[in-house]
Write a protein that holds these residues in place. Structure first.
Motif, PDB file in Angstrom:
ATOM      1  N   HIS A  78      -3.821  -3.948  -9.079  1.00 41.59           N
ATOM      2  CA  HIS A  78      -3.772  -4.837 -10.257  1.00 41.59           C
ATOM      3  C   HIS A  78      -2.952  -4.188 -11.382  1.00 41.59           C
ATOM      4  O   HIS A  78      -2.044  -4.802 -11.937  1.00 41.59           O
ATOM      5  CB  HIS A  78      -5.206  -5.145 -10.720  1.00 41.59           C
ATOM      6  N   GLU A  79      -3.264  -2.935 -11.688  1.00 41.95           N
ATOM      7  CA  GLU A  79      -2.555  -2.267 -12.790  1.00 41.95           C
ATOM      8  C   GLU A  79      -1.083  -2.036 -12.453  1.00 41.95           C
ATOM      9  O   GLU A  79      -0.225  -2.203 -13.318  1.00 41.95           O
ATOM     10  CB  GLU A  79      -3.235  -0.949 -13.164  1.00 41.95           C
ATOM     11  N   HIS A  82       1.037  -4.852 -13.224  1.00 43.59           N
ATOM     12  CA  HIS A  82       1.378  -5.003 -14.642  1.00 43.59           C
ATOM     13  C   HIS A  82       2.670  -4.260 -14.991  1.00 43.59           C
ATOM     14  O   HIS A  82       3.218  -4.463 -16.072  1.00 43.59           O
ATOM     15  CB  HIS A  82       0.234  -4.503 -15.535  1.00 43.59           C
ATOM     16  N   HIS A  88      -1.303 -11.906 -17.486  1.00 41.80           N
ATOM     17  CA  HIS A  88      -2.100 -12.392 -16.356  1.00 41.80           C
ATOM     18  C   HIS A  88      -1.627 -13.790 -15.968  1.00 41.80           C
ATOM     19  O   HIS A  88      -2.427 -14.703 -15.746  1.00 41.80           O
ATOM     20  CB  HIS A  88      -3.586 -12.372 -16.691  1.00 41.80           C
ATOM     21  N   PHE A  92       1.893 -13.203 -12.018  1.00 38.04           N
ATOM     22  CA  PHE A  92       1.181 -11.932 -11.871  1.00 38.04           C
ATOM     23  C   PHE A  92       0.150 -12.026 -10.747  1.00 38.04           C
ATOM     24  O   PHE A  92       0.119 -11.197  -9.830  1.00 38.04           O
ATOM     25  CB  PHE A  92       0.499 -11.534 -13.193  1.00 38.04           C
TER      26      PHE A  92
END
Ligand SMILES: [Zn+2]
Length: 119
Positions: A78-79, A82, A88, A92
């Motif tokens: 998830h990170e 980014h 979000h 993404f």
């Protein structure tokens, strides 16, 4: 109080473990996904599992060590996503989902059953 000292000692033990495990894990996953990132910092953060800065530096909570390995990896993916999308957005989530075999929603639900306050 003794309980407070015990809790602190356990957090320090987690921090030690986190520093040994998490930066290497981030490196391995980023390498596999072909993603680049800046620095990795480990903090005793309760407010979130992890975050990614505008400069793609990752901040990871020591409490990630309380998670089962597959959820730890999910937080890392998830990170790292980014570093591609600073939001979000639909794009993404589509990226995350594609990198976790279409299981983003399932893993998110599972992650919600855990808390940084579990210790
Ligand atoms: Zn996010």
């Amino acid at each position: 109080p003794r309980d407070e000292a015990t809790r602190r000692a356990r957090i320090e033990a987690l921090r030690h473990e986190a520093k040994e495990v998490l930066p290497e894990r981030v490196a391995a996953i980023a390498d596999r996904l072909g993603m680049r990132y800046g620095r990795v910092t480990i903090r005793a953060s309760r407010s979130k599992w992890a975050s990614c800065s505008a400069r793609n530096d990752l901040s990871l909570s020591v409490f990630m060590m309380l998670l089962p390995e597959h959820l730890r990896d999910f937080v890392i993916v998830h990170e790292l996503c980014h570093t591609v999308h600073k939001n979000h957005s639909r794009e993404f989530h589509a990226l995350v989902d594609s990198l976790v075999g279409g299981r983003e929603k399932e893993l998110t639900r599972e992650l919600r059953r855990h808390s940084t306050y579990d210790l």
